[in-house]
Design a protein around this motif. Structure first.
Motif, short mmCIF file in Angstrom:
data_model
loop_
_atom_site.label_atom_id
_atom_site.label_comp_id
_atom_site.label_asym_id
_atom_site.label_seq_id
_atom_site.Cartn_x
_atom_site.Cartn_y
_atom_site.Cartn_z
N ILE A 104 17.03 3.54 -4.99
CA ILE A 104 16.16 3.11 -4.19
C ILE A 104 14.85 3.73 -5.03
O ILE A 104 14.81 4.94 -5.29
N MET A 105 13.93 2.67 -5.39
CA MET A 105 12.77 3.20 -6.23
C MET A 105 11.74 3.08 -5.17
O MET A 105 11.12 2.09 -4.59
N MET A 106 10.96 4.49 -4.92
CA MET A 106 9.80 4.58 -4.09
C MET A 106 8.60 4.42 -5.04
O MET A 106 8.65 5.20 -6.11
N VAL A 107 7.62 3.32 -4.58
CA VAL A 107 6.39 3.43 -5.18
C VAL A 107 5.41 3.34 -4.35
O VAL A 107 5.42 3.13 -3.07
N GLY A 108 4.15 3.39 -4.83
CA GLY A 108 2.81 3.47 -4.18
C GLY A 108 1.67 4.21 -4.72
O GLY A 108 1.95 4.79 -5.78
N ASN A 215 18.43 -1.44 -6.24
CA ASN A 215 18.71 -2.25 -5.20
C ASN A 215 17.75 -2.39 -4.19
O ASN A 215 17.56 -3.32 -3.54
N GLU A 216 16.69 -1.36 -4.32
CA GLU A 216 15.61 -1.51 -3.20
C GLU A 216 14.50 -0.73 -3.87
O GLU A 216 14.52 0.32 -4.35
N ILE A 217 13.37 -1.70 -3.82
CA ILE A 217 12.03 -1.31 -4.07
C ILE A 217 11.03 -1.01 -2.84
O ILE A 217 10.91 -1.92 -2.22
N LEU A 218 10.85 0.14 -2.60
CA LEU A 218 10.24 0.21 -1.06
C LEU A 218 8.96 0.93 -1.55
O LEU A 218 8.68 2.12 -1.87
N LEU A 219 8.06 0.27 -1.08
CA LEU A 219 6.34 0.66 -1.17
C LEU A 219 6.04 1.62 0.08
O LEU A 219 6.32 1.27 1.20
N VAL A 220 5.56 2.79 -0.40
CA VAL A 220 5.08 3.75 0.73
C VAL A 220 3.70 3.45 0.58
O VAL A 220 2.56 3.72 -0.15
N VAL A 221 2.96 3.08 1.83
CA VAL A 221 1.67 2.89 2.21
C VAL A 221 1.14 3.73 3.48
O VAL A 221 1.89 3.84 4.43
N ASP A 222 0.11 4.24 3.29
CA ASP A 222 -0.72 4.84 4.51
C ASP A 222 -1.26 4.20 5.68
O ASP A 222 -2.11 3.30 5.32
N ALA A 223 -0.69 3.96 6.88
CA ALA A 223 -1.06 3.13 7.97
C ALA A 223 -2.50 3.38 8.21
O ALA A 223 -3.36 2.32 8.52
N MET A 224 -3.08 4.56 8.11
CA MET A 224 -4.62 4.81 8.31
C MET A 224 -5.61 4.27 7.55
O MET A 224 -6.76 4.05 7.79
N THR A 225 -5.08 3.49 6.40
CA THR A 225 -6.16 3.07 5.62
C THR A 225 -6.35 1.56 5.90
O THR A 225 -7.13 0.65 5.28
N GLY A 226 -5.75 0.94 7.10
CA GLY A 226 -5.72 -0.24 7.39
C GLY A 226 -5.61 -1.46 6.55
O GLY A 226 -4.42 -1.47 5.82
N GLN A 227 -6.56 -2.23 6.33
CA GLN A 227 -6.50 -3.35 5.60
C GLN A 227 -6.32 -3.05 3.98
O GLN A 227 -5.83 -3.92 3.35
N ASP A 228 -6.89 -1.85 3.51
CA ASP A 228 -6.28 -1.34 2.06
C ASP A 228 -5.02 -1.36 1.92
O ASP A 228 -4.52 -1.40 0.90
#
Length: 465
Positions: A104-108, A215-228
């Motif tokens: 699992i590749m964690m990106v962001g 097998n999995e590229i999982l993008l980590v994003v911050d919910a509080m940044t909204g449309q960003d």
């Protein structure tokens, strides 16, 4: 609480519909106007809002709805179904390898919480799925990134593979080989991020992807940044090809625009959500349950799952027998408060509770320091005193208070809260609050148990000192 603002506005729009005996097409369009404004205010992208409102309106103005006996309920049902579809329809699992290890590749972007939430995910895989994960430190640029991963890995008792400041591609390759040789079935690569998306970042991530074929590229994003967050998801997917999203800080995002927009904007599912700072606060994302919470209908299934994870079935059976025999002691009280503590922030649990119960618990918090003081008081008692609180006279209370460095008033407060807990547990054990019974039990004063504060709906607000 997640979606708090959106939930209030949607329910206000639906309350007006419920107050009408018969609903016209004009009533539906007025309600949809309120829904559109609520979604836009929640930072949901305009194109997503436009499509959503069009679909709901088309279904809601049908004769089957307008001529039904409960048109308002029918419209809410349609909104619930369309919200669920908007967020993906159903929960989606990680892509697991047929022959371990799963990579699992964690990106962001930097600051999204990639390192911490990668560790949280490893903890989830270990505790909930019985996996044997290996965390891999591939971020060799950010100061202390490797140390941070090692610290959280140690807290979760998960090994961390690190080779220091060398080529991240080589680190990933060596880590996968090490995992195969040492029986690790899941490898989580903590890759580097940037403050913005650039060619150098994407080139490195593509090289890692080509070298280990995750097998999995999982993008980590911050919910509080909204449309960003939506923009970041779109850019990473176009450049790298992501498989899913881990949305962090959902507990701090009262609007919820990112959660509602990402699937529609990228076509990629939200697979996990981070719901708090503690390392066990990560959950599988269930669109249908989230839609139910947004509409104020609660999320009883998640609440039950959280309770099952936190409570010991054998101890629960023992407690039931004690209650039947009227033998609920201060030791039992201490044990129950420890179990409640495990379930996490009560304000998060409030969002899972339907209707009025959820509103009453909104904003509730457990004061951990108060619980520590209560535990010290109970441990200062003799076993006889814990088993028989009724024998605690003034002299005993004074001795107990001196033994744990507290005041007699603190001992009295604990005993009062114990009585409240005793009343509630007796009531529950006798079946006075069956699920769906409709009538709420008398919870006045429960907000004081364990030092919980800011409990709304229990009369006068009071903060314990």
């Amino acid at each position: 609480m997640a979606f708090e603002g959106l939930s209030e506005k949607l329910n206000a729009a639906f309350r007006r519909l419920r107050g009408k005996g018969r609903i016209t097409e004009a009533d539906v369009k007025e309600a949809m106007r309120e829904v559109r404004l609520a979604l836009l205010d929640a930072d949901v992208s305009y194109s997503v809002v436009k499509d959503f409102v069009a679909k709901v309106t088309e279904r809601a103005v049908g004769t089957d709805v307008l001529e039904s006996l409960t048109p308002a309920q029918q419209i809410i049902k349609i909104v619930n179904e369309e919200l669920t579809a908007l967020m993906g329809g159903g929960s989606e699992r990680l892509n697991m390898a047929s022959h371990p290890p799963t990579v699992i590749m964690m990106v962001g972007l930097q600051g999204a919480g990639k390192t911490t939430n990668g560790a949280k995910l490893a903890g989830y895989l270990k505790s909930q799925m019985g996996k044997r994960p290996l965390l891999v430190a591939c971020d060799v640029y950010r100061p202390a990134a490797i140390t941070q991963l090692q610290v959280v890995g140690q807290q979760l008792d998960i090994p961390v593979f690190a080779l220091g400041q060398v080529n991240p591609v080589q680190i990933a390759q060596h880590a996968v080989r090490y995992a195969k040789d040492n029986g690790f079935d899941t490898v989580l690569l903590d890759t580097a991020g940037r403050l913005h998306i650039d060619e150098q970042l994407m080139t490195e991530l593509k090289k890692i992807k080509g070298a280990v074929e995750p097998n999995e590229i999982l993008l980590v994003v911050d919910a509080m940044t909204g449309q960003d967050a939506v923009s970041a998801a779109t850019a990473f997917d176009e450049a790298l090809g992501i498989d899913g999203v881990l949305l962090t800080k959902l507990d701090g995002d009262a609007r919820g625009g990112a959660a509602l927009s990402i699937r529609a904007a990228t076509g990629k599912p939200i697979k996990f959500v981070g719901t708090g700072e503690k390392l066990d606060m990560i959950e599988l994302f269930h669109p249908e349950r989230m839609a139910s919470r947004i509409l104020g209908m609660g999320d009883v299934l998640s609440l039950i799952e959280k309770a099952e994870q936190s409570f010991d079935e054998k101890k629960a059976a023992e407690l039931e027998q004690k209650l039947r025999k009227n033998r609920f002691t201060l030791s039992d009280y201490m044990e129950q408060m420890a179990q409640l503590r495990k379930m996490g922030d009560l304000s998060q649990l409030a969002g899972m509770m339907p209707g009025q119960m959820g509103k009453q618990m909104a904003g509730a918090q457990i004061d951990d320091r108060m619980l520590d003081r209560q535990e010290a008081i109970i441990l200062s008692m003799t076993q006889r005193e814990r088993d028989n609180p009724g024998i605690l006279d003034a002299s005993r209370k004074k001795r107990i208070a001196a033994g744990c460095g507290q005041e007699v008033a603190d001992v009295n407060r604990l005993l009062k809260q114990y009585e409240l807990m005793l009343q509630l547990t007796r009531s529950l054990s006798k079946g006075r609050m069956p699920l769906g019974a409709g009538k709420m039990p008398n919870l006045k004063g429960l907000g004081k148990i364990g030092g919980m504060t800011k409990m709304q709906g229990f009369g006068r607000k009071k903060r314990l000192k």
